[in-house]
Scaffold this active site. Structure first.
Site, short mmCIF file in Angstrom:
data_model
loop_
_atom_site.label_atom_id
_atom_site.label_comp_id
_atom_site.label_asym_id
_atom_site.label_seq_id
_atom_site.Cartn_x
_atom_site.Cartn_y
_atom_site.Cartn_z
N ASP A 144 0.82 -1.21 0.00
CA ASP A 144 0.00 0.00 0.00
C ASP A 144 0.86 1.26 0.00
OD1 ASP A 144 -2.25 -1.62 0.15
OD2 ASP A 144 -2.28 -1.57 2.34
N LYS A 145 0.26 2.34 -0.47
CA LYS A 145 0.95 3.63 -0.55
C LYS A 145 1.62 3.99 0.78
CE LYS A 145 0.07 8.59 -1.18
NZ LYS A 145 -0.94 9.63 -1.46
#
Length: 345
Positions: A144-145
């Protein structure tokens, strides 16, 4: 467009299908994956005894002369960007990156630039031999970011195929470190009542559920027990913080690799990750349990406290076993240091 010709002969006892026969006998140095070969058949890039073959299911006899025409890889439509990367390892076939929190892996409508792929296109340049006929890095897994840590990316078609196969059969070693609310301990009777939760020897929490996209919030994943995709996460306590313990550093590892798996599983167990805006939620912690610095650190930590710390796999070309470790980033180290501070009396 420039191209190259690959010529070879079908060996004895070929598989009944053309696609399987050429996948078996194509020279290894051609670096053509099964997926790429299938596309070449579809596009008319494969000749059998001088005739273009477009049916992947057609029979091919032993001794047949095969000519494959492969056009040079096209330039990607994604633009290269000069963004600094923390490169842990790199060779002609793959690259291992320690991704910082805040960086998106692949361009998307909400993040068209500034991504890991943009950075890799600049960093690798001409070293990208082409994945699926396009000069682009082969993304075989993502984090994830706002999750930091290790990612392996393919630079060649052969590496992309080999790595993807390992992720598909769940043979890649992936360990994460996370800071969560509470302590996932076998002595907690509440956890014994959580569906899908069990404990293995060594006080290892095992979470076994199905996961699927949430029905009403498309940005979230939801725990299911019918439908969805099978997901298994394990977690063990590394260190507990507070008196009584209000948070803990845990090591999590994946048997499967689903979107948001650790985050949603830990939240399902009642131990959401600190700073996770989607699953963690803000928890009220007694000021007597942690120091003032610890409480401030929790309130000011604005991303999920999750780091991909260990990545192990078999090199898809050389066959060598590889294992990499990345230390906790500074923000998580500072969070843990604050949580360790004693409560003032």
């Amino acid at each position: 467009m420039a191209s190259r010709r690959i010529e070879f002969v079908i060996a004895d006892n070929p598989p009944k299908r053309l696609d399987k026969a050429i996948a078996r006998d194509v020279p290894e140095e051609a670096n053509l994956s099964r997926t790429r070969l299938a596309r070449l058949i579809e596009s008319g890039g494969v000749e059998v005894d001088g005739t273009v073959a477009s049916d992947a299911k057609a029979r091919v006899p032993e001794g047949a002369q095969i000519v494959i025409t492969v056009e040079d890889a096209e330039e990607s439509h994604i633009g290269p960007e000069d963004i600094a990367l923390d490169v842990i390892y790199e060779d002609a076939d793959l690259i291992v990156i320690n991704k910082p929190a805040g960086m998106v892996v692949h361009p998307a409508p909400g993040s068209p630039s500034g991504t890991l792929v943009n950075a890799l296109l600049h960093h690798c340049g001409a070293d990208l031999s082409g994945v699926g006929g396009v000069k682009r890095p082969g993304i075989v897994h993502r984090i994830d970011k706002e999750t930091s840590g290790l990612l392996v990316v393919a630079k060649s078609d052969a590496a992309h195929q080999g790595l993807a196969a390992q992720f598909e059969r769940h043979s890649v070693e992936r360990y994460y470190q996370a800071v969560c609310y509470g302590v996932p301990d076998a002595n907690d009777p509440r956890l014994r009542g959580v569906r899908g939760a069990s404990f293995e020897p060594g006080n290892i929490l095992k979470l076994t559920t199905q996961l699927a996209r949430h029905k009403t919030d498309r940005q979230r994943q939801a725990v299911l027990f019918e439908g969805g995709r099978h997901a298994v996460t394990r977690a063990r306590i590394i260190e507990a913080f507070g008196a009584p313990a209000a948070a803990s550093l845990v090591e999590c590892w994946l048997e499967t690799g689903r979107t948001h798996q650790i985050r949603v599983h830990m939240a399902h167990a009642g131990h959401g990750l600190l700073g996770d805006p989607t699953y963690g939620g803000k928890r009220k912690i007694s000021p007597k349990a942690l120091s003032a610095a610890g409480l401030v650190a929790i309130n000011n930590f604005h991303r999920q406290a999750l780091h991909a710390a260990v990545l192990g796999f078999e090199h898809p070309v050389s066959g060598e076993m590889m294992r990499f470790e990345a230390p906790l980033p500074e923000d998580m180290q500072a969070l843990i240091s604050a949580l360790r501070m004693p409560v003032a009396i």
